[in-house]
Design an enzyme around this catalytic site. Structure first.
Site, PDB file in Angstrom:
ATOM      1  N   TYR A  48     -13.465  31.999   0.789  1.00 39.24           N
ATOM      2  CA  TYR A  48     -12.992  30.650   0.529  1.00 39.24           C
ATOM      3  C   TYR A  48     -12.060  30.259   1.658  1.00 39.24           C
ATOM      4  O   TYR A  48     -11.139  31.012   2.008  1.00 39.24           O
ATOM      5  CB  TYR A  48     -12.241  30.596  -0.809  1.00 39.24           C
ATOM      6  CG  TYR A  48     -11.678  29.236  -1.154  1.00 39.24           C
ATOM      7  CD1 TYR A  48     -10.300  28.994  -1.090  1.00 39.24           C
ATOM      8  CD2 TYR A  48     -12.497  28.196  -1.543  1.00 39.24           C
ATOM      9  CE1 TYR A  48      -9.778  27.753  -1.414  1.00 39.24           C
ATOM     10  CE2 TYR A  48     -11.976  26.939  -1.864  1.00 39.24           C
ATOM     11  CZ  TYR A  48     -10.616  26.731  -1.794  1.00 39.24           C
ATOM     12  OH  TYR A  48     -10.099  25.496  -2.100  1.00 39.24           O
ATOM     13  N   ASP A  55      -9.538  33.607   9.215  1.00 39.90           N
ATOM     14  CA  ASP A  55      -8.778  32.800   8.242  1.00 39.90           C
ATOM     15  C   ASP A  55      -7.762  33.732   7.575  1.00 39.90           C
ATOM     16  O   ASP A  55      -8.090  34.476   6.655  1.00 39.90           O
ATOM     17  CB  ASP A  55      -9.726  32.200   7.209  1.00 39.90           C
ATOM     18  CG  ASP A  55      -8.955  31.433   6.141  1.00 39.90           C
ATOM     19  OD1 ASP A  55      -9.605  30.790   5.289  1.00 39.90           O
ATOM     20  OD2 ASP A  55      -7.711  31.499   6.132  1.00 39.90           O
ATOM     21  N   LYS A  97       0.583  29.242   3.375  1.00 39.38           N
ATOM     22  CA  LYS A  97       1.306  29.959   2.325  1.00 39.38           C
ATOM     23  C   LYS A  97       2.671  30.527   2.766  1.00 39.38           C
ATOM     24  O   LYS A  97       3.673  29.826   2.744  1.00 39.38           O
ATOM     25  CB  LYS A  97       0.394  31.048   1.745  1.00 39.38           C
ATOM     26  CG  LYS A  97      -0.880  30.434   1.079  1.00 39.38           C
ATOM     27  CD  LYS A  97      -1.778  31.475   0.515  1.00 39.38           C
ATOM     28  CE  LYS A  97      -3.119  30.881   0.099  1.00 39.38           C
ATOM     29  NZ  LYS A  97      -3.144  30.363  -1.263  1.00 39.38           N
TER      30      LYS A  97
HETATM   31  P1  KE4 Z   1      -4.928  25.408   0.667  1.00 36.54           P
HETATM   32  O1  KE4 Z   1      -5.669  24.185   1.136  1.00 36.54           O
HETATM   33  O2  KE4 Z   1      -5.102  25.665  -0.819  1.00 36.54           O
HETATM   34  O3  KE4 Z   1      -3.444  25.405   1.100  1.00 36.54           O
HETATM   35  O4  KE4 Z   1      -5.541  26.687   1.424  1.00 36.54           O
HETATM   36  C1  KE4 Z   1      -6.934  26.882   1.355  1.00 36.54           C
HETATM   37  C2  KE4 Z   1      -7.239  28.347   1.647  1.00 36.54           C
HETATM   38  C3  KE4 Z   1      -7.757  28.674   2.875  1.00 36.54           C
HETATM   39  N1  KE4 Z   1      -8.047  29.960   3.191  1.00 36.54           N
HETATM   40  C4  KE4 Z   1      -7.815  30.963   2.311  1.00 36.54           C
HETATM   41  C5  KE4 Z   1      -8.140  32.375   2.696  1.00 36.54           C
HETATM   42  C6  KE4 Z   1      -7.272  30.673   1.034  1.00 36.54           C
HETATM   43  O5  KE4 Z   1      -7.058  31.682   0.155  1.00 36.54           O
HETATM   44  C7  KE4 Z   1      -6.974  29.342   0.690  1.00 36.54           C
HETATM   45  C8  KE4 Z   1      -6.410  28.956  -0.665  1.00 36.54           C
HETATM   46  N2  KE4 Z   1      -6.205  30.002  -1.602  1.00 36.54           N
HETATM   47  C9  KE4 Z   1      -6.357  29.650  -3.004  1.00 36.54           C
HETATM   48  C10 KE4 Z   1      -6.144  30.931  -3.807  1.00 36.54           C
HETATM   49  N3  KE4 Z   1      -7.314  31.706  -3.853  1.00 36.54           N
HETATM   50  C11 KE4 Z   1      -5.456  28.549  -3.410  1.00 36.54           C
HETATM   51  C12 KE4 Z   1      -5.279  28.356  -4.902  1.00 36.54           C
HETATM   52  C13 KE4 Z   1      -5.838  27.045  -5.356  1.00 36.54           C
HETATM   53  O6  KE4 Z   1      -6.922  26.630  -4.849  1.00 36.54           O
HETATM   54  O7  KE4 Z   1      -5.199  26.435  -6.259  1.00 36.54           O
END
Ligand code: KE4
Length: 462
Positions: A179, A274, A302
């Site tokens: 993801y 990533d 994060k």
């Molecule tokens: P955000 O757009 O949510 O800040 O980041 C996206 C993203 C990109 N790359 C990786 C490896 C990530 O894990 C994420 C986002 N992580 C999720 C948790 N698995 C966010 C939680 C959510 O979607 O509410």
């Protein structure tokens, strides 16, 4: 125009402290104050669902994969969170990664409070952005230049566009279950909330977009070789979570990351790590530091925002200089480099710079792992516990976890049963088996022992 006689704009704030508190207290006592009208999570969730799709601002929070309804948090401190019903939990999610020091660390709160007095946002270059760029480039050797964004999604979306602009190619490779946020090109066979919802390929993504995204099984060298044999000269980028953590935590087989570095080099494809989750969490240089692999671009988020909205992408200067205003690839953001997110992230990184921080996180994780494995081994329950440092995931399967297909062999019913039993015991783990758990420096040995005691009590009745 009758302007106030050259009084300085800060001389007469609109409210003094007393009147502000009074105004707030009176509002709270009115029975029409939201917090007073919805005394329970259940009631608040009913209202939330009328106003917000699914009642949540991010799908994974809806507890869809475990059934039932989410609780609403009132506050969080250290390793614990408290819901509006007065129940508290040991928290193993840490707002999905940012809370590596634990919730509401005073150092971060004080830094944000001080910075806020000088302005909440400028849209003008400020020193904190340069300090953050200095920190990121000094901690991560592969990053010669970096640009801040406001989310991980923006970071990966921008990195993909940059790779396409730099190579003048359109296709990208990603791995099943990884993801990278919710930009169109990457919402194909995605993990995390998309997988949790059972919609790894989102509606609304034009088939023409999805057609440019090649999805391969993780750890499958042959599949990667076949893809490059078929259209290697059309592949702009290969993007991956080097330790995939959005289908649970999957680890690369020995040599797989080096193989990806070699084949992308050979075909002139941009290798993008990533590290939104793993960056600054698994060590100062994230997975690329642990594995000694140099990607062309990396994405972060994060931890470097200390809990405030943030993302970043960076890498080779010859690629980064393709970005506007220098180059033809446009990328922008009103709040990118926001002073509050920068100072929160910088403060958090300075705390992590202190001797032994990462060793402590790893020791806490090892203690948890040893305890969990011994409990399930004693009961003879098939399980896999994958962990790296302060990131971990429990799978109810005895299959080796090497890709999404192996993750899908897990017993989801057992996971759901465990999730709700842990909630009853005051322990909050990820509300989906396709997520990863996070530890913080605020998790004490007592927290872990309390968790293990509760887990043993639950499993005793299985
Ligand atoms: P955000 O757009 O949510 O800040 O980041 C996206 C993203 C990109 N790359 C990786 C490896 C990530 O894990 C994420 C986002 N992580 C999720 C948790 N698995 C966010 C939680 C959510 O979607 O509410």
């Amino acid at each position: 125009m009758n302007r106030a006689k050259n009084k300085h704009w800060t001389d007469s704030p609109p409210f003094d402290n007393f009147s502000t508190i009074t105004v707030a207290a009176i509002a709270l006592l009115q029975d029409n104050h939201p917090l007073m009208r919805y005394p329970t999570s259940a009631k608040l969730f009913q209202t939330a669902q009328q106003l917000i799709p699914g009642g949540v601002n991010s799908p994974v929070r809806a507890f869809r994969n475990v059934g039932g309804e989410p609780f609403f948090v009132r506050r969080a401190k250290g390793s614990r969170i408290e819901d509006i019903d007065g129940k508290s939990y040991i928290d193993y999610i840490g707002t999905w990664g940012p809370a590596i020091l634990g919730h509401a660390p005073m150092s971060v709160i004080n830094a944000v409070h001080e910075a806020a007095k000088n302005g909440l946002s400028f849209g003008i270059p400020n020193v904190l952005e340069v300090e953050m760029a200095q920190m990121v480039t000094s901690w991560v050797p592969s990053v010669e230049k970096v640009r801040m964004t406001n989310s991980g999604t923006e970071a990966t979306m921008s990195a993909i566009r940059l790779a396409r602009g730099f190579t003048k190619r359109d296709k990208i490779i990603k791995f099943d279950g990884c993801y990278h946020g919710h930009s169109d090109s990457l919402l194909v066979a995605a993990g995390s909330g998309a997988l949790t919802q059972g919609e790894p390929d989102s509606a609304g993504v034009p088939k023409s977009f999805a057609a440019e995204t090649i999805v391969l099984p993780f750890n499958d060298r042959h599949a990667v070789e076949e893809a490059f044999r078929a259209c290697g000269d059309q592949i702009a980028a290969l993007i991956l979570e080097p330790y995939p953590a959005n289908a649970g935590l999957i680890l690369p087989q020995p040599g797989f990351l080096a193989f990806l570095r070699e084949i992308t080099q050979k075909f002139g494809t941009v290798l993008i790590f990533d590290e939104v989750m793993t960056g600054f969490r698994l060590g100062k240089a994230g997975v690329q530091g642990l594995e000694n692999i140099t990607p062309d671009l990396s994405c972060f988020g994060k931890v470097i925002g200390g809990g405030l909205p943030v993302g970043a992408f960076g890498g080779r200067a010859d690629i980064m200089d393709y970005l506007a205003p220098l180059g033809p690839v446009y990328q922008a953001g009103t709040l990118s480099g926001n002073p509050l997110a920068m100072v929160a992230g910088l403060t958090q990184l300075h705390e992590l710079e202190k001797a032994g921080a990462y060793q402590t996180l790893d020791a806490i994780g090892a203690h948890l792992q040893q305890g969990v494995e011994s409990i399930f081994q004693k009961k003879g329950i098939p399980h896999r516990f994958n962990r790296v440092g302060s990131m971990f995931c429990l799978f109810f399967t005895d299959a080796e976890i090497i890709n999404l297909d192996s993750v899908k062999t897990q017993n989801l019913e057992q996971f759901r049963k465990l999730f709700w039993a842990m909630i009853d015991e005051g322990v909050y783990i990820a509300p989906s088996p396709y997520e990863t758990g996070f530890l913080s420096l605020a998790h004490s040995r007592e927290d872990i022992d309390e968790t293990l005691e509760k887990l043993e009590k639950i499993i005793a009745s299985w």
